[in-house]
Design a protein around this motif. Sequence first.
Motif, PDB file in Angstrom:
ATOM      1  N   TYR A 288       0.835  -1.198   0.000  1.00 28.58           N
ATOM      2  CA  TYR A 288       0.000   0.000   0.000  1.00 28.58           C
ATOM      3  C   TYR A 288       0.871   1.250   0.000  1.00 28.58           C
ATOM      4  O   TYR A 288       0.576   2.246  -0.662  1.00 28.58           O
TER       5      TYR A 288
ATOM      6  N   LEU B 271       2.565   1.679  -3.420  1.00 28.34           N
ATOM      7  CA  LEU B 271       1.585   2.088  -4.428  1.00 28.34           C
ATOM      8  C   LEU B 271       1.034   3.482  -4.148  1.00 28.34           C
ATOM      9  O   LEU B 271       0.509   4.149  -5.042  1.00 28.34           O
ATOM     10  N   GLY B 272       1.114   3.907  -2.897  1.00 25.97           N
ATOM     11  CA  GLY B 272       0.550   5.209  -2.536  1.00 25.97           C
ATOM     12  C   GLY B 272      -0.952   5.153  -2.347  1.00 25.97           C
ATOM     13  O   GLY B 272      -1.641   6.171  -2.459  1.00 25.97           O
ATOM     14  N   TYR B 273      -1.470   3.971  -2.029  1.00 24.53           N
ATOM     15  CA  TYR B 273      -2.915   3.845  -1.831  1.00 24.53           C
ATOM     16  C   TYR B 273      -3.345   4.591  -0.566  1.00 24.53           C
ATOM     17  O   TYR B 273      -2.762   4.400   0.493  1.00 24.53           O
ATOM     18  N   GLN B 274      -4.343   5.447  -0.696  1.00 26.36           N
ATOM     19  CA  GLN B 274      -4.761   6.278   0.436  1.00 26.36           C
ATOM     20  C   GLN B 274      -6.245   6.172   0.759  1.00 26.36           C
ATOM     21  O   GLN B 274      -6.782   6.974   1.521  1.00 26.36           O
ATOM     22  N   GLY B 275      -6.906   5.227   0.141  1.00 29.74           N
ATOM     23  CA  GLY B 275      -8.364   5.226   0.222  1.00 29.74           C
ATOM     24  C   GLY B 275      -8.949   4.509   1.425  1.00 29.74           C
ATOM     25  O   GLY B 275      -8.241   4.139   2.357  1.00 29.74           O
ATOM     26  N   ASN B 276     -10.266   4.321   1.377  1.00 28.59           N
ATOM     27  CA  ASN B 276     -11.063   3.655   2.412  1.00 28.59           C
ATOM     28  C   ASN B 276     -10.931   4.345   3.769  1.00 28.59           C
ATOM     29  O   ASN B 276     -10.889   3.703   4.799  1.00 28.59           O
ATOM     30  N   ARG B 277     -10.836   5.659   3.737  1.00 26.59           N
ATOM     31  CA  ARG B 277     -10.692   6.397   4.980  1.00 26.59           C
ATOM     32  C   ARG B 277     -11.979   7.066   5.406  1.00 26.59           C
ATOM     33  O   ARG B 277     -12.217   7.273   6.580  1.00 26.59           O
ATOM     34  N   GLY B 278     -12.786   7.459   4.462  1.00 27.54           N
ATOM     35  CA  GLY B 278     -13.990   8.202   4.805  1.00 27.54           C
ATOM     36  C   GLY B 278     -13.694   9.689   4.835  1.00 27.54           C
ATOM     37  O   GLY B 278     -12.631  10.129   5.266  1.00 27.54           O
ATOM     38  N   MET B 279     -14.610  10.480   4.299  1.00 27.52           N
ATOM     39  CA  MET B 279     -14.462  11.944   4.280  1.00 27.52           C
ATOM     40  C   MET B 279     -15.852  12.545   4.150  1.00 27.52           C
ATOM     41  O   MET B 279     -16.795  11.850   3.769  1.00 27.52           O
TER      42      MET B 279
ATOM     43  N   PHE C 136     -16.289  14.770  -1.020  1.00 22.74           N
ATOM     44  CA  PHE C 136     -15.323  14.149  -1.921  1.00 22.74           C
ATOM     45  C   PHE C 136     -14.755  15.201  -2.869  1.00 22.74           C
ATOM     46  O   PHE C 136     -15.506  15.944  -3.504  1.00 22.74           O
TER      47      PHE C 136
ATOM     48  N   VAL D  37     -10.988  15.812  -5.400  1.00 26.63           N
ATOM     49  CA  VAL D  37      -9.622  15.409  -5.742  1.00 26.63           C
ATOM     50  C   VAL D  37      -8.740  16.663  -5.724  1.00 26.63           C
ATOM     51  O   VAL D  37      -9.236  17.771  -5.932  1.00 26.63           O
TER      52      VAL D  37
END
Lengths: 198, 570
Positions: free
Chosen positions: A165, A168-176, A179, A181
């Motif tokens: 992760y 790859l720099g994956y930053q998701g599944n955090r919730g905000m 939305f 970008v």
Amino acid sequence: MIERRTLLCAAAAAALAGRLSPAEAQHVHQNHAAAAAQAGGAYQPRVFTAHEYRTLRLLAGMIVPPENGQAGGVEAGAPEFIDTLASGSERLADIFTGGIAWMDSWMRADSGTAFADAPPVRRSALLDLIAYRRNAAPALNPGIAFFDWARRLVVDAWSTSPAGYEALGYQGNRGMTVFQVPEEALRYALQRSPFRER
Amino acid sequence: MFHVQRSAPVHDVVVIGSGAGGGTVADVLTRHGVKVTLLEAGGPLNPARDYKEHKVPTDYPHRGAGDKAETYFGREDFGFWGAPNGYWEMDEEPYTTAPGTDFRWFRSRIVGGRTNHYGRITLRFADYDFKPYSMDGLGSDWPITYGDVAPYYDKVDRFIGVCGTKEGLRTAPDGEFLPPPALRVHEHLVQRACRSLNIPCIPSRMAILTKAHNGRPACHYCGQCGRGCVTASNYSSSQVQIFPALKTGRLTLITHAMAREILTGPDGRVAAVSYVDKDTREVKQIRCRAVVVAASACESARLLLNSKSPRHPQGLANSSGVVGRYLTDTAGYSLRGHVPALEGMMKHDTDGYSGGHVYVPWWLLEDKKRDFPRGYHIEIGGGYGMPQVGSFHGVCRQHEGYGAPLKKAILDQYGCTVGFAGRGEMIPNGQSYCEIDPGVVDRWGIPVLRFHFHWSDHERRQVAHMHETFASIIEAMGGRVLGERRPADAGQRISRPGEIIHELGTVRMGSDPGTSALNGYSQAHDHPNLFVADAAPFVSNPDKNPTLTICALAWRTSDYIAELMRKGEI
């Protein structure tokens, strides 16, 4: 890594003997657990023999090697992952035990040793053959088919690990709450696209 | 055949199936004050326990591949992560296919059924979708019009909450929308590419709450709607309709109840439902004033066909012989492109809600030159999705090798792929239907379905057109099509029958009882107190996902049932 583990074991023993504070002991315990998990040392293979598991670890490290301090396939838990899955799927177990045995017999004919005992340069030589479909030939096809499996499972284990992760720099599944970008990302892509503003 | 037990208490309405149709009926009827008994063939749902939206692969030793490594042996779709409990093959409830036929049938056995995981795409049928025969002489017209359904589309939009934008397009009628979320970077590129090609690309219409709505909180953009939503910020019949309906005290939910047969009295009216209690394998019976079958199109057809008696030798609602006929699925085709403009972009959270924040509605309605009837819409995928088992199999296959170069290829390609999925209308044909397989029963002793299916040149030519469209959008973005695809191959790469999970049409409505099973209210021509409320009544399968129309028609049928009950006709 093993040395580090031995040291940590010694520290843990010292803690038991009352020479470390409880807080220090807790710290050591956590380090120990992390180091053991990282080294794969705590894991007892359920399906593979010690020889097969050693071969699997070598393969995992060759498919995704550690790089610039980033974990590779071994540290990402690929051998444990494959053994875990093989313990639930005879079909998968057969693919790996059969594949490892095929690599061993190829290497015995080539160098007189099992794959894991061959010099690194001979191990790479075999992978350079079986890592590509263009080398398809009756004598190599079982190895090519096996390596496709090994590559996919090692990549899966690595890419789903914390190290993967991070790389790859994956930053998701955090919730905000809203939305959005980053403007900078959008500008970057537009500038490189056919829609850039001239 | 079972006999009606005279001594049992009589329930008001028995609803069979708890998905989009059954959930809507349960909700609307209980709000009308009607007592409803809901039979669900699967188990109860506990979102806090069953939904995996906030899990990552390393939360499981198998990383999501399944305890038996299922993901590696073909069990990919919705496998481990999907909101619970469904798959194509179920050992206990098999189905068969006729020689030479391929058909995949996805079932979900749990409260809420497939609405727990579905794509939340919420599209109204257009006015012309209800009159396809009048438009091009193929298929049949519906006995109802857009005007009949529109008030119910409005009610459903308002109740479940749908985001989108008003666009004034005939091919994509506007609803009552919550605001849409921002676009992702690749979606900006797709939208500009489409503009350059004169193709509309508009915010998607999704049953996802971008604002708090009807007591449910707004979406938190974790990007995993397909795993189920613990905050109920998207539509599922389980959370949005059934759980609230249970609180009215007028809904009785019976889980693990597999409907076996619907029983009629001498007057031809439905009198009772018999079902198998899966826990004890006992056959039980409920007497009732009316039955609503909403078990999913093919399962509903199966139940009606299995409800045979000397009075109804072809099964219920089937004096016309159409039950099981006119089976369609959506024609699907996918193509992916590598987009260099996205290479090296700063990494960021692209989750949003799952699925495209934009889509392409059908845009060639007036084009008389095309060589296929009807149309399709395009769904768009991309972004930095959660790396999962299988995420990089494509790169592995394409790049091969091992070591640092393989790793670099994985890192370089991550997030640079944009995917296009076409969803097109299939014309019903005589070779696509389901029937009872006389030689096979399931674990409960119930005869199973046998499928026949055939794509025609209409669908194959349509997916060839999809290929050309997708390739031209990819190229307009400065990208290149992935995979060695030629336009001529497209027809061979049409989705497997059933795979898009829009199977419908098997108990169709119509104004002629000789050629249809139900009237325009989805009431059986043959039995005034028997209704169908899933996608089985659909006369055609337009290029708009069926769920919204299932809900709207189920609501309309529920109002009609309540009215008949008030008048004492049921």
